[in-house]
Design a protein around this motif. Structure first.
Motif, short mmCIF file in Angstrom:
data_model
loop_
_atom_site.label_atom_id
_atom_site.label_comp_id
_atom_site.label_asym_id
_atom_site.label_seq_id
_atom_site.Cartn_x
_atom_site.Cartn_y
_atom_site.Cartn_z
N TYR A 147 38.81 -51.57 28.24
CA TYR A 147 38.84 -51.35 29.68
C TYR A 147 40.17 -51.78 30.26
O TYR A 147 40.75 -52.79 29.87
CB TYR A 147 37.71 -52.16 30.32
CG TYR A 147 37.67 -52.02 31.81
CD1 TYR A 147 37.13 -50.89 32.39
CD2 TYR A 147 38.20 -53.01 32.63
CE1 TYR A 147 37.11 -50.74 33.77
CE2 TYR A 147 38.18 -52.87 34.01
CZ TYR A 147 37.62 -51.72 34.57
OH TYR A 147 37.60 -51.58 35.93
N ASN A 148 40.67 -51.01 31.21
CA ASN A 148 41.87 -51.39 31.95
C ASN A 148 41.66 -50.99 33.41
O ASN A 148 41.19 -49.89 33.68
CB ASN A 148 43.09 -50.67 31.36
CG ASN A 148 44.39 -51.16 31.97
OD1 ASN A 148 44.63 -50.96 33.15
ND2 ASN A 148 45.22 -51.81 31.17
N PRO A 149 42.01 -51.89 34.36
CA PRO A 149 41.71 -51.59 35.77
C PRO A 149 42.57 -50.47 36.38
O PRO A 149 42.21 -49.92 37.42
CB PRO A 149 41.97 -52.92 36.49
CG PRO A 149 42.79 -53.74 35.56
CD PRO A 149 42.50 -53.27 34.18
N ASN A 150 43.69 -50.13 35.78
CA ASN A 150 44.55 -49.06 36.30
C ASN A 150 43.76 -47.76 36.47
O ASN A 150 43.09 -47.32 35.55
CB ASN A 150 45.71 -48.89 35.30
CG ASN A 150 46.70 -47.83 35.72
OD1 ASN A 150 46.39 -46.93 36.50
ND2 ASN A 150 47.90 -47.93 35.20
N PRO A 151 43.85 -47.13 37.67
CA PRO A 151 43.08 -45.90 37.90
C PRO A 151 43.45 -44.74 36.98
O PRO A 151 42.67 -43.80 36.84
CB PRO A 151 43.39 -45.53 39.35
CG PRO A 151 44.15 -46.65 39.93
CD PRO A 151 44.58 -47.57 38.85
N PHE A 152 44.61 -44.79 36.34
CA PHE A 152 44.99 -43.71 35.43
C PHE A 152 44.38 -43.89 34.04
O PHE A 152 44.57 -43.06 33.17
CB PHE A 152 46.52 -43.62 35.30
CG PHE A 152 47.20 -43.16 36.54
CD1 PHE A 152 47.26 -41.81 36.85
CD2 PHE A 152 47.77 -44.06 37.42
CE1 PHE A 152 47.88 -41.37 38.00
CE2 PHE A 152 48.40 -43.63 38.59
CZ PHE A 152 48.45 -42.28 38.88
N VAL A 153 43.71 -45.02 33.85
CA VAL A 153 43.19 -45.34 32.51
C VAL A 153 41.66 -45.35 32.52
O VAL A 153 41.04 -46.03 33.33
CB VAL A 153 43.72 -46.71 32.03
CG1 VAL A 153 43.23 -47.00 30.62
CG2 VAL A 153 45.24 -46.75 32.08
#
Lengths: 331, 331
Positions: A147-153
């Motif tokens: 999981y990564n919080p960046n909206p592109f990920v």
């Protein structure tokens, strides 16, 4: 929106030089090309994402995950991704990475230089450099089980809560009370999820989770030998494993100790790799539909490229009951 | 796989009669038609799912959710779904349901009779009859904010854990310690998720969750008046609300009590409905991208129709900081 012209202005070069740098033309110097790419990434330049999906190129970056033959975890994931990509006229490059590639070049720069609109990353660990860089990328990226919080990920995986719940219910229905959990490596998101799922499920079926019956190994068969005896000494009649590979090690160790499966102890795996049915006894396990994982990863990547910020896509697991589970012998 | 012939054999009628019954031809009696449909559903018959997406028809069934003007929660969800459907040459019928429709006809029967390959269900409560029937359906179905273990049923929503975490971090950065939660209706899955998310986030930022500062209202503005005074009496300096409508009620009640926002108390909503920016003060809230929710629901429905058992699709929320939050006055 940063344009080619902005990059040209910043560098004080012509638009055609920038264009050549971005498109890999060979009539500019390698230094200029690298400068164009670095500046483009730094300014947040994103190539126009072609309306024509036929022109789109994406990649699968694979680190530390086996995928080359059908018995391996990654095989069907890569296959599913490719199948969906073909259906959507998208070109896929499968790129095994290594430390050398990763340290030589930044993720965004690598993607831009190669003209990839997005990537599916398989097998990276949370502390990998590429994963750290994802915090700031503007390249559409899908991670497996991370999981990564960046909206592109985005993140694609199997709903482990549902899976572990089905497995514990199955063992509970067989009368097991002292159920052990042999989990995977600690620095891994799904390991933590599986522990929480195990604790929740034990509570749901009014079973007591004994800390002495919970251990972290690694996602390899060999880790079993360190824990099985301890579990048996503390009265375990069933062992839930965080992967089929771990379960295969547990079966081997139980056999070595002269403990019969499932007559004395029941064993459950996670994944349903092809080996699960060939183990002796054949393994009861939680099936991850890897072909669908790959297909869903592609679908998710397409949506991210189209600007839809999907955070997670979780597939439904299935409990495959085989011969490694049976009634609690102490009843 | 049940065929038209199997249905004909079971009923002792001709294949063409069954075909007429399934396709709504008007040269058979209504009784025969109903019998054909009931038998088809009972035997688990599924119409061949056309390879040509151009021929596909799906529906949105809406109960108890407002969607007709842009200020309402459902508007952009329905719009997003339709936009994606058009792009994939799929026909969408939007059908407001009511108790009469729901009690007259079973879900599977309704879908089969109308030739729908799948449905997106909006606004149903967990105890609704249709939702109960979903346990056994074999029709591809997507629910908003509701979960069903059946592999044919998927769930689309916003990642509330991430959203609430951002909101609590924001309040924590402003020095708030006594944060209240005014949650929604109890018989609703997201309500439970938001409570757990709140408790987790409070713990993450080392804040104490006080049971006296946690309450269940309903997803309407009017519920605020019953709780705001209690929260103030127990020292709350910030109120996290489970929806913008609830937050609008909280702002109204605080004004009535002469409490200034954000000088005395900070308020956070959830949804980012169009009204959020028009409230006075404008509302800090967690944005659900409703257009993307609709688009993702369609994409998920297509995958389910194609046999990919996606369980959950969660979108990334965004924290929209406006004027209803400020520093803790007690610092």
């Amino acid at each position: 929106m940063v344009t080619i012209k902005d990059i040209a202005n910043k560098l004080g070069v012509s638009i055609s030089t920038v264009s050549k740098g971005l498109n890999g033309a060979d009539d500019i110097s390698e230094e200029m090309r690298q400068m164009v790419l670095d500046t483009a990434v730094e300014m947040g330049y994103a190539p126009k994402r072609g309306k024509k999906p036929g022109k789109r190129r994406v990649c699968i970056l694979i680190e530390n995950l086996e995928y080359e033959n059908i018995d391996q975890f990654g095989y069907e994931i890569v296959l599913g991704f490719k199948l969906s990509a073909v259906r959507h006229h998208c070109e896929v490059s499968v790129i095994p990475t290594n430390l050398n590639l990763l340290t030589r070049e930044k993720y965004d720069c690598f993607m831009l230089k190669n003209g990839f609109s997005g990537a599916f990353l398989l097998g990276f660990a949370l502390h990998d450099d590429y994963i750290q860089q994802l915090n700031k990328t503007n390249v559409a990226t899908v991670l497996l089980d991370n999981y990564n919080p960046n909206p592109f990920v985005g993140y694609v995986g199997t709903d482990g809560y549902h899976g572990i719940d089905m497995a514990i219910k199955h063992l509970h229905d067989y009368g097991h009370k002292k159920i052990a959990l042999l989990n995977g490596s600690k620095n891994c998101m799904v390991t933590n999820d599986r522990r929480l799922a195990f604790l929740q499920a034990m509570e749901r079926y009014s079973l007591k989770a004994d800390p002495k019956l919970i251990a972290n190994g690694y996602y390899v068969a060999d880790c079993a030998k360190d824990y099985v005896s301890t579990f048996l000494n503390h009265g375990a009649t069933a062992i839930m494993c965080a992967s089929d590979l771990i379960a295969s090690g547990v079966l081997y160790e139980l056999k070595r100790l002269g403990v019969r499966v499932p007559r004395d102890v029941s064993v459950v795996g996670f994944d349903d790799l092809p080996i699960a049915r060939r183990l002796s006894p054949s393994l009861t396990t939680i099936r991850q539909d890897r072909l669908s994982l790959g297909k869903s990863a592609f679908m998710m990547l397409e949506e991210l490229i189209n600007g839809i910020n999907i955070s997670k896509v979780l597939l439904k697991p299935e409990l495959i009951v085989r011969d490694s589970t049976g009634p609690n012998p102490k009843l």
